[in-house]
Enzyme design. Structure first.
Site, mmCIF file in Angstrom:
data_model
loop_
_atom_site.group_PDB
_atom_site.id
_atom_site.type_symbol
_atom_site.label_atom_id
_atom_site.label_comp_id
_atom_site.label_asym_id
_atom_site.label_seq_id
_atom_site.Cartn_x
_atom_site.Cartn_y
_atom_site.Cartn_z
ATOM 1 N N LYS A 189 0.838 -1.217 0.000
ATOM 2 C CA LYS A 189 0.000 0.000 0.000
ATOM 3 C C LYS A 189 0.870 1.265 0.000
ATOM 4 O O LYS A 189 0.636 2.188 -0.765
ATOM 5 C CB LYS A 189 -0.936 0.023 1.224
ATOM 6 C CG LYS A 189 -1.883 -1.161 1.311
ATOM 7 C CD LYS A 189 -2.823 -1.063 2.482
ATOM 8 C CE LYS A 189 -2.166 -1.120 3.850
ATOM 9 N NZ LYS A 189 -1.491 -2.401 4.154
ATOM 10 N N ARG A 221 -10.269 0.863 7.393
ATOM 11 C CA ARG A 221 -9.778 -0.473 7.707
ATOM 12 C C ARG A 221 -10.860 -1.345 8.338
ATOM 13 O O ARG A 221 -10.574 -2.421 8.863
ATOM 14 C CB ARG A 221 -8.607 -0.375 8.679
ATOM 15 C CG ARG A 221 -7.335 -0.942 8.091
ATOM 16 C CD ARG A 221 -6.260 -0.778 9.110
ATOM 17 N NE ARG A 221 -5.244 0.064 8.586
ATOM 18 C CZ ARG A 221 -4.007 -0.353 8.336
ATOM 19 N NH1 ARG A 221 -3.627 -1.557 8.619
ATOM 20 N NH2 ARG A 221 -3.144 0.478 7.838
ATOM 21 N N ARG A 278 11.902 -6.351 5.817
ATOM 22 C CA ARG A 278 11.940 -4.923 6.164
ATOM 23 C C ARG A 278 12.377 -4.748 7.622
ATOM 24 O O ARG A 278 13.096 -3.804 7.960
ATOM 25 C CB ARG A 278 10.560 -4.303 5.962
ATOM 26 C CG ARG A 278 10.514 -2.833 6.370
ATOM 27 C CD ARG A 278 9.179 -2.184 6.083
ATOM 28 N NE ARG A 278 8.103 -2.807 6.846
ATOM 29 C CZ ARG A 278 6.818 -2.547 6.643
ATOM 30 N NH1 ARG A 278 6.436 -1.729 5.690
ATOM 31 N NH2 ARG A 278 5.900 -3.144 7.385
ATOM 32 N N ARG A 333 10.997 -1.453 12.327
ATOM 33 C CA ARG A 333 9.713 -0.879 12.738
ATOM 34 C C ARG A 333 9.161 -1.671 13.925
ATOM 35 O O ARG A 333 9.190 -2.908 13.910
ATOM 36 C CB ARG A 333 8.740 -0.927 11.538
ATOM 37 C CG ARG A 333 7.684 0.132 11.579
ATOM 38 C CD ARG A 333 6.902 0.152 10.277
ATOM 39 N NE ARG A 333 5.588 -0.450 10.450
ATOM 40 C CZ ARG A 333 4.667 -0.469 9.512
ATOM 41 N NH1 ARG A 333 4.907 0.037 8.333
ATOM 42 N NH2 ARG A 333 3.503 -1.019 9.744
ATOM 43 N N ARG A 354 -1.386 -8.532 13.287
ATOM 44 C CA ARG A 354 -1.813 -7.601 12.216
ATOM 45 C C ARG A 354 -2.534 -8.364 11.104
ATOM 46 O O ARG A 354 -3.537 -7.885 10.567
ATOM 47 C CB ARG A 354 -0.594 -6.849 11.662
ATOM 48 C CG ARG A 354 -0.092 -5.764 12.601
ATOM 49 C CD ARG A 354 1.344 -5.355 12.312
ATOM 50 N NE ARG A 354 1.542 -4.808 10.995
ATOM 51 C CZ ARG A 354 2.744 -4.707 10.413
ATOM 52 N NH1 ARG A 354 3.843 -5.093 11.059
ATOM 53 N NH2 ARG A 354 2.859 -4.194 9.225
HETATM 54 P P1 AP5 Z 1 4.683 -1.530 2.006
HETATM 55 O O1 AP5 Z 1 4.582 -0.751 0.760
HETATM 56 O O2 AP5 Z 1 5.097 -0.857 3.263
HETATM 57 O O3 AP5 Z 1 3.325 -2.327 2.250
HETATM 58 P P2 AP5 Z 1 2.082 -1.925 3.164
HETATM 59 O O4 AP5 Z 1 0.908 -2.658 2.618
HETATM 60 O O5 AP5 Z 1 2.003 -0.444 3.275
HETATM 61 O O6 AP5 Z 1 2.582 -2.610 4.493
HETATM 62 P P3 AP5 Z 1 2.579 -2.111 5.993
HETATM 63 O O7 AP5 Z 1 3.285 -3.193 6.747
HETATM 64 O O8 AP5 Z 1 3.119 -0.727 6.123
HETATM 65 O O9 AP5 Z 1 1.026 -2.094 6.238
HETATM 66 P P4 AP5 Z 1 0.174 -2.119 7.514
HETATM 67 O O10 AP5 Z 1 -1.198 -1.991 6.972
HETATM 68 O O11 AP5 Z 1 0.435 -3.265 8.412
HETATM 69 O O12 AP5 Z 1 0.750 -0.857 8.319
HETATM 70 P P5 AP5 Z 1 0.301 0.652 8.444
HETATM 71 O O13 AP5 Z 1 1.517 1.458 8.527
HETATM 72 O O14 AP5 Z 1 -0.728 1.027 7.449
HETATM 73 O O15 AP5 Z 1 5.646 -2.767 1.683
HETATM 74 C C1 AP5 Z 1 6.069 -3.658 2.696
HETATM 75 C C2 AP5 Z 1 7.502 -4.118 2.358
HETATM 76 O O16 AP5 Z 1 7.472 -4.867 1.126
HETATM 77 C C3 AP5 Z 1 8.473 -2.962 2.129
HETATM 78 O O17 AP5 Z 1 9.728 -3.318 2.594
HETATM 79 C C4 AP5 Z 1 8.486 -2.801 0.594
HETATM 80 O O18 AP5 Z 1 9.699 -2.273 0.124
HETATM 81 C C5 AP5 Z 1 8.260 -4.231 0.131
HETATM 82 N N1 AP5 Z 1 7.499 -4.296 -1.117
HETATM 83 C C6 AP5 Z 1 6.443 -3.533 -1.484
HETATM 84 N N2 AP5 Z 1 5.987 -3.901 -2.689
HETATM 85 C C7 AP5 Z 1 6.764 -4.949 -3.099
HETATM 86 C C8 AP5 Z 1 6.766 -5.768 -4.282
HETATM 87 N N3 AP5 Z 1 5.882 -5.598 -5.265
HETATM 88 N N4 AP5 Z 1 7.675 -6.754 -4.363
HETATM 89 C C9 AP5 Z 1 8.579 -6.949 -3.347
HETATM 90 N N5 AP5 Z 1 8.648 -6.179 -2.206
HETATM 91 C C10 AP5 Z 1 7.732 -5.201 -2.096
HETATM 92 O O19 AP5 Z 1 -0.436 0.656 9.876
HETATM 93 C C11 AP5 Z 1 0.306 0.424 11.050
HETATM 94 C C12 AP5 Z 1 -0.610 0.402 12.258
HETATM 95 O O20 AP5 Z 1 -1.291 1.674 12.384
HETATM 96 C C13 AP5 Z 1 -1.760 -0.615 12.222
HETATM 97 O O21 AP5 Z 1 -1.350 -1.897 12.639
HETATM 98 C C14 AP5 Z 1 -2.766 0.026 13.199
HETATM 99 O O22 AP5 Z 1 -2.345 -0.174 14.526
HETATM 100 C C15 AP5 Z 1 -2.618 1.493 12.881
HETATM 101 N N6 AP5 Z 1 -3.569 1.915 11.843
HETATM 102 C C16 AP5 Z 1 -3.265 2.295 10.567
HETATM 103 N N7 AP5 Z 1 -4.385 2.612 9.900
HETATM 104 C C17 AP5 Z 1 -5.415 2.428 10.764
HETATM 105 C C18 AP5 Z 1 -6.825 2.562 10.641
HETATM 106 N N8 AP5 Z 1 -7.421 2.948 9.489
HETATM 107 N N9 AP5 Z 1 -7.595 2.266 11.717
HETATM 108 C C19 AP5 Z 1 -7.042 1.887 12.878
HETATM 109 N N10 AP5 Z 1 -5.702 1.713 13.047
HETATM 110 C C20 AP5 Z 1 -4.892 1.991 11.995
#
Ligand code: AP5
Length: 194
Positions: free
Chosen positions: A13, A88, A127, A133, A144
């Protein structure tokens, strides 16, 4: 144009949000990044959110909606948003839709980034070695993913029912995923570059 990016942890994402926003001239709003900025700043919102984030749970709806919706509405009014990681849950989606529609900035399309579980875990653990992180530990990643299955996955049917959903295979190189998203949005690379 206003676009939502949904998908499990590690589906790309953040990666795709950044690329697409740049290509399409939209504001990239990443829910997790905004929350981590609050945590780093030591704000009261950040202190409350951190307890949930460190466990891999969703922060309370009210908190995330208060943080994000003013930013989303402003971006929608200024030319469009690419929103990653919000909503979410179906409850968040209802409230976000209600508030966005009042301002005429509802979502035009929803992209679901689909990838197998093994690939997601592999990416996140890779990562973790580089970025460290706080929520990229094996136990928290398990939580998660479970939270995604329970709270977020129902959004797929919700948005399909509203005729907004496009499923994109995210288990391929990032460039190909970007091209796949542009294609389902009816925007091929040549048209964007022109
Ligand atoms: P990345 O691009 O970071 O993927 P992502 O889907 O953004 O993964 P996250 O782990 O950041 O998502 P998340 O939803 O768990 O965390 P968020 O920060 O939103 O890619 C991941 C890795 O893969 C990177 O190293 C990248 O380089 C690699 N990669 C990407 N694409 C690739 C490809 N095609 N091929 C190979 N490698 C690739 O949320 C964190 C926390 O915040 C949540 O757990 C929750 O506590 C809170 N939170 C966030 N939003 C909400 C909400 N709406 N409501 C309530 N709590 C929330």
């Amino acid at each position: 144009m206003n676009v939502l990016l949904i998908g499990p942890p590690g589906s790309g994402k953040g990666t795709q949000g950044e690329r697409l926003a740049q290509r399409l001239g939209l504001r990239h709003i990443a829910a997790g990044d905004l929350l981590r900025a609050e945590v780093a700043a030591g704000s009261s919102l950040g202190r409350e959110a951190r307890q949930y984030m460190d466990r891999g749970e969703l922060v309370p709806d009210e908190l995330i909606i208060d943080l994000l919706m003013p930013v989303v509405i402003k971006a929608g009014q200024d030319g469009g948003y690419l929103l990653d990681g919000f909503p979410r849950s179906v409850a968040q989606a209802y409230e976000a839709r209600r508030l966005a529609q009042q301002e005429g900035v509802g979502a035009d399309a929803v992209i679901y980034l689909d990838a197998p579980r093994d690939e997601l875990v592999e990416r996140i653990l890779a990562r973790a070695k580089v970025e460290g992180r706080a929520d990229d530990t094996p136990d928290v990643v398990r939580t998660r993913l479970a939270v995604f299955d329970e709270a977020t996955a129902p959004l797929v049917d919700y948005y399909r029912g509203r005729g907004l959903l496009h499923v994109v295979n995210a288990a391929r190189p990032a460039d190909e995923v970007t091209a796949g998203i542009l294609s389902v949005l009816g925007l091929d690379d040549d048209a964007i570059d022109a």
